[in-house]
Design a protein around this motif. Structure first.
Motif, PDB file in Angstrom:
ATOM      1  N   THR A 142       0.816  -1.219   0.000  1.00 24.29           N
ATOM      2  CA  THR A 142       0.000   0.000   0.000  1.00 24.29           C
ATOM      3  C   THR A 142       0.847   1.266   0.000  1.00 24.29           C
ATOM      4  O   THR A 142       0.571   2.220  -0.744  1.00 24.29           O
ATOM      5  N   HIS A 143       1.884   1.280   0.821  1.00 24.69           N
ATOM      6  CA  HIS A 143       2.650   2.504   1.031  1.00 24.69           C
ATOM      7  C   HIS A 143       4.092   2.422   0.531  1.00 24.69           C
ATOM      8  O   HIS A 143       4.790   3.448   0.500  1.00 24.69           O
ATOM      9  N   GLY A 144       4.552   1.239   0.153  1.00 23.56           N
ATOM     10  CA  GLY A 144       5.917   1.093  -0.320  1.00 23.56           C
ATOM     11  C   GLY A 144       6.916   1.086   0.827  1.00 23.56           C
ATOM     12  O   GLY A 144       6.559   1.283   1.999  1.00 23.56           O
ATOM     13  N   PRO A 145       8.206   0.884   0.506  1.00 29.29           N
ATOM     14  CA  PRO A 145       9.225   0.792   1.558  1.00 29.29           C
ATOM     15  C   PRO A 145       9.483   2.106   2.286  1.00 29.29           C
ATOM     16  O   PRO A 145      10.149   2.112   3.314  1.00 29.29           O
ATOM     17  N   GLY A 146       8.936   3.200   1.791  1.00 30.06           N
ATOM     18  CA  GLY A 146       9.079   4.479   2.488  1.00 30.06           C
ATOM     19  C   GLY A 146       7.965   4.750   3.480  1.00 30.06           C
ATOM     20  O   GLY A 146       7.794   5.895   3.909  1.00 30.06           O
ATOM     21  N   GLN A 148       1.593   5.470   9.304  1.00 30.06           N
ATOM     22  CA  GLN A 148       0.861   4.626   8.344  1.00 30.06           C
ATOM     23  C   GLN A 148       0.713   3.197   8.844  1.00 30.06           C
ATOM     24  O   GLN A 148      -0.293   2.540   8.546  1.00 30.06           O
ATOM     25  N   VAL A 149       1.680   2.714   9.617  1.00 24.16           N
ATOM     26  CA  VAL A 149       1.524   1.405  10.255  1.00 24.16           C
ATOM     27  C   VAL A 149       0.297   1.430  11.164  1.00 24.16           C
ATOM     28  O   VAL A 149      -0.571   0.551  11.102  1.00 24.16           O
ATOM     29  N   GLY A 150       0.207   2.460  12.003  1.00 24.80           N
ATOM     30  CA  GLY A 150      -0.935   2.580  12.901  1.00 24.80           C
ATOM     31  C   GLY A 150      -2.247   2.718  12.163  1.00 24.80           C
ATOM     32  O   GLY A 150      -3.265   2.114  12.550  1.00 24.80           O
ATOM     33  N   GLY A 151      -2.268   3.488  11.091  1.00 26.66           N
ATOM     34  CA  GLY A 151      -3.490   3.641  10.313  1.00 26.66           C
ATOM     35  C   GLY A 151      -3.975   2.332   9.726  1.00 26.66           C
ATOM     36  O   GLY A 151      -5.182   2.059   9.688  1.00 26.66           O
ATOM     37  N   ALA A 196      16.433  -4.159   8.767  1.00 27.51           N
ATOM     38  CA  ALA A 196      16.330  -3.659  10.140  1.00 27.51           C
ATOM     39  C   ALA A 196      15.712  -2.271  10.178  1.00 27.51           C
ATOM     40  O   ALA A 196      14.945  -1.940  11.098  1.00 27.51           O
ATOM     41  N   GLY A 197      16.036  -1.439   9.187  1.00 19.59           N
ATOM     42  CA  GLY A 197      15.459  -0.104   9.142  1.00 19.59           C
ATOM     43  C   GLY A 197      13.953  -0.135   8.959  1.00 19.59           C
ATOM     44  O   GLY A 197      13.213   0.633   9.604  1.00 19.59           O
ATOM     45  N   LEU A 198      13.471  -1.016   8.087  1.00 13.62           N
ATOM     46  CA  LEU A 198      12.035  -1.163   7.899  1.00 13.62           C
ATOM     47  C   LEU A 198      11.373  -1.671   9.181  1.00 13.62           C
ATOM     48  O   LEU A 198      10.326  -1.168   9.606  1.00 13.62           O
ATOM     49  N   ALA A 199      11.971  -2.682   9.797  1.00 15.99           N
ATOM     50  CA  ALA A 199      11.403  -3.260  11.010  1.00 15.99           C
ATOM     51  C   ALA A 199      11.360  -2.241  12.144  1.00 15.99           C
ATOM     52  O   ALA A 199      10.399  -2.207  12.931  1.00 15.99           O
ATOM     53  N   ARG A 200      12.368  -1.405  12.233  1.00 16.22           N
ATOM     54  CA  ARG A 200      12.392  -0.390  13.296  1.00 16.22           C
ATOM     55  C   ARG A 200      11.227   0.580  13.144  1.00 16.22           C
ATOM     56  O   ARG A 200      10.566   0.948  14.119  1.00 16.22           O
ATOM     57  N   ARG A 201      10.959   1.013  11.917  1.00 16.48           N
ATOM     58  CA  ARG A 201       9.877   1.968  11.679  1.00 16.48           C
ATOM     59  C   ARG A 201       8.525   1.393  12.093  1.00 16.48           C
ATOM     60  O   ARG A 201       7.642   2.107  12.552  1.00 16.48           O
ATOM     61  N   ASP A 202       8.348   0.096  11.921  1.00 14.74           N
ATOM     62  CA  ASP A 202       7.131  -0.587  12.365  1.00 14.74           C
ATOM     63  C   ASP A 202       7.146  -0.728  13.886  1.00 14.74           C
ATOM     64  O   ASP A 202       6.155  -0.417  14.565  1.00 14.74           O
ATOM     65  N   ALA A 203       8.248  -1.160  14.438  1.00 15.34           N
ATOM     66  CA  ALA A 203       8.318  -1.532  15.857  1.00 15.34           C
ATOM     67  C   ALA A 203       8.060  -0.365  16.799  1.00 15.34           C
ATOM     68  O   ALA A 203       7.460  -0.545  17.868  1.00 15.34           O
ATOM     69  N   VAL A 204       8.521   0.838  16.454  1.00 19.63           N
ATOM     70  CA  VAL A 204       8.423   1.959  17.401  1.00 19.63           C
ATOM     71  C   VAL A 204       6.991   2.424  17.609  1.00 19.63           C
ATOM     72  O   VAL A 204       6.736   3.254  18.493  1.00 19.63           O
ATOM     73  N   LEU A 205       6.044   1.903  16.842  1.00 19.38           N
ATOM     74  CA  LEU A 205       4.637   2.201  17.119  1.00 19.38           C
ATOM     75  C   LEU A 205       4.234   1.676  18.486  1.00 19.38           C
ATOM     76  O   LEU A 205       3.403   2.273  19.164  1.00 19.38           O
ATOM     77  N   ALA A 230      11.284  -5.691  -6.554  1.00 20.97           N
ATOM     78  CA  ALA A 230      11.027  -4.299  -6.918  1.00 20.97           C
ATOM     79  C   ALA A 230      11.877  -3.323  -6.136  1.00 20.97           C
ATOM     80  O   ALA A 230      12.147  -2.205  -6.569  1.00 20.97           O
ATOM     81  N   VAL A 231      12.324  -3.740  -4.913  1.00 20.65           N
ATOM     82  CA  VAL A 231      13.113  -2.846  -4.059  1.00 20.65           C
ATOM     83  C   VAL A 231      14.484  -2.647  -4.701  1.00 20.65           C
ATOM     84  O   VAL A 231      15.190  -3.627  -4.966  1.00 20.65           O
ATOM     85  N   PRO A 232      14.867  -1.382  -4.976  1.00 22.40           N
ATOM     86  CA  PRO A 232      16.172  -1.162  -5.611  1.00 22.40           C
ATOM     87  C   PRO A 232      17.337  -1.491  -4.707  1.00 22.40           C
ATOM     88  O   PRO A 232      17.206  -1.501  -3.507  1.00 22.40           O
TER      89      PRO A 232
END
Length: 363
Positions: free
Chosen positions: A109-113, A118-121, A184-193, A361-363
């Motif tokens: 839905t939102h891509g790797p950025g 958006q996780v919470g939404g 790890a960067g992607l997981a961190r952005r999710d985890a801090v919710l 798809a991820v560069p």
């Protein structure tokens, strides 16, 4: 140079699609294996082995057998009848798989950025409140009250370092094969919710471990790859290194877990740190064998379905879907039950194909 006999079967190295499919299958199989005994203060390592011994199932080589002792039957998880050998007909619904599906939907839905907001939404849109637990339920409640990150993780949330963020991390490893730092960067952005401290580090470590598993020469190297993305002095990193050191010293699996149980006493059975110890021991003593990795991890106790799921993900990535023994995969019927809106009854193979598209798809 030693030549393989002409009649011996030769298996090609799994390709990326097979590895990602293996990760999904392994996660779901490991979750199903551990689900009946998921209650660490009741189902200790010793009690799990007594259960198996009474059923004539030690060493464990597949899904749990039906209980033979009425006392065991009374304290198994209510879903046990759909999770034991001979009764499985597709996977059971479980949060360990729901969050993996949510992560996939988030990336589509939102891509790797994507942002933490958006996780919470997406949780509010797709995930029923009563299918959340501990830190995730606290964060969900805070979202409904109008709070945003990082307050969602800290306000009235005593579970900030529990295992919830770690169980959400697999998909970030699958879409970043061979790139632990990005995973790890992607997981961190999710985890801090919902988490802080070792709770966040657990998610980062798991995602990096899985990403490293695609290319690392050994499971031990994959574990080291996971450690490379979290602070070396945090308790999680020190615990994982302790397990690795005991394994390297020649200590038995049983002795290693007994030692770590003493050293992590008081943290509780859902805390990230003791569960990471059980998971690491299962991976290292499993030594690349899919069945041994899953069964040792679940026999280690604590949060058995979560640990089994992550161990299965790593082992599945390592061996590929084609290398997973059929008794683990055939009962799943290529079907997932899920509380995530729009995903109940989806095919495991379809989830794997969607994940592959993101990975390429991820560069």
């Amino acid at each position: 140079m030693t030549l393989r006999p002409a009649s011996a079967p030769q298996r090609t190295e799994p390709d990326l699609a097979d590895r990602i499919h293996g990760g999904w299958l392994g996660r779901i199989a490991g979750n199903m294996l551990g689900k009946p005994v998921e209650q660490g203060e009741v189902w200790t390592r010793d009690r799990i082995d007594r259960y198996l011994r009474r059923a004539g199932a030690l060493p464990l080589t597949g899904y749990l057998p039906e209980p033979v002792d009425p006392a065991d039957r009374a304290v198994l998880r209510p879903e046990w009848r759909a999770c034991v050998r001979g009764r499985i007909d597709g996977s059971c619904r479980d949060d360990d798989v729901d969050y993996t599906i949510l992560g996939l939907d988030l990336l589509e839905t939102h891509g790797p950025g994507f942002s933490t907001e958006q996780v919470g939404g997406l949780w509010l849109l797709r995930l029923p409140y009563l299918q959340t637990f501990t830190a995730e339920r606290a964060a969900y409640r805070n979202l409904v009250a109008g709070l945003g990150p990082p307050l969602t993780a800290t306000y009235h949330n005593p579970y900030q370092e529990w295992i919830g963020a770690l169980i959400r991390a697999d998909v970030y490893g699958w879409v970043c094969p061979g790139d632990p730092v990005r995973a790890a960067g992607l997981a961190r952005r999710d985890a801090v919710l919902s988490h802080t401290g070792n709770g966040v580090y657990g998610a980062m470590w798991a995602a990096a471990l899985i990403a490293a598993a695609f290319t690392a020469p050994s499971v031990r190297d994959a574990v080291e790859g996971g450690l490379g993305v979290i602070p070396a002095g945090c308790r999680l990193a020190r615990t994982v290194r302790r397990v690795a050191a005991l394994h390297e010293s020649g200590m038995s699996w049983e002795q290693t877990l007994a030692t770590l149980s003493e050293e992590t006493a008081g943290l509780g059975w859902i805390h990230t740190v003791p569960n990471a110890a059980v998971l690491t021991a299962g991976l290292l003593y499993g030594d690349g064998d899919f069945t041994r990795t899953l069964t040792l991890t679940v026999r280690g106790g604590l949060d058995t379905d979560s640990n089994g799921a992550t161990a299965g993900s790593v082992a599945g990535v390592r061996t590929g879907a084609a290398g997973i023994p059929a008794p683990w995969t055939e009962p799943l019927r290529d079907t997932v039950r899920s509380a995530v809106s729009g995903f109940d009854g989806v095919r495991i193979s379809a989830l794997a194909q969607r994940t592959l598209r993101l990975a390429t798809a991820v560069p």
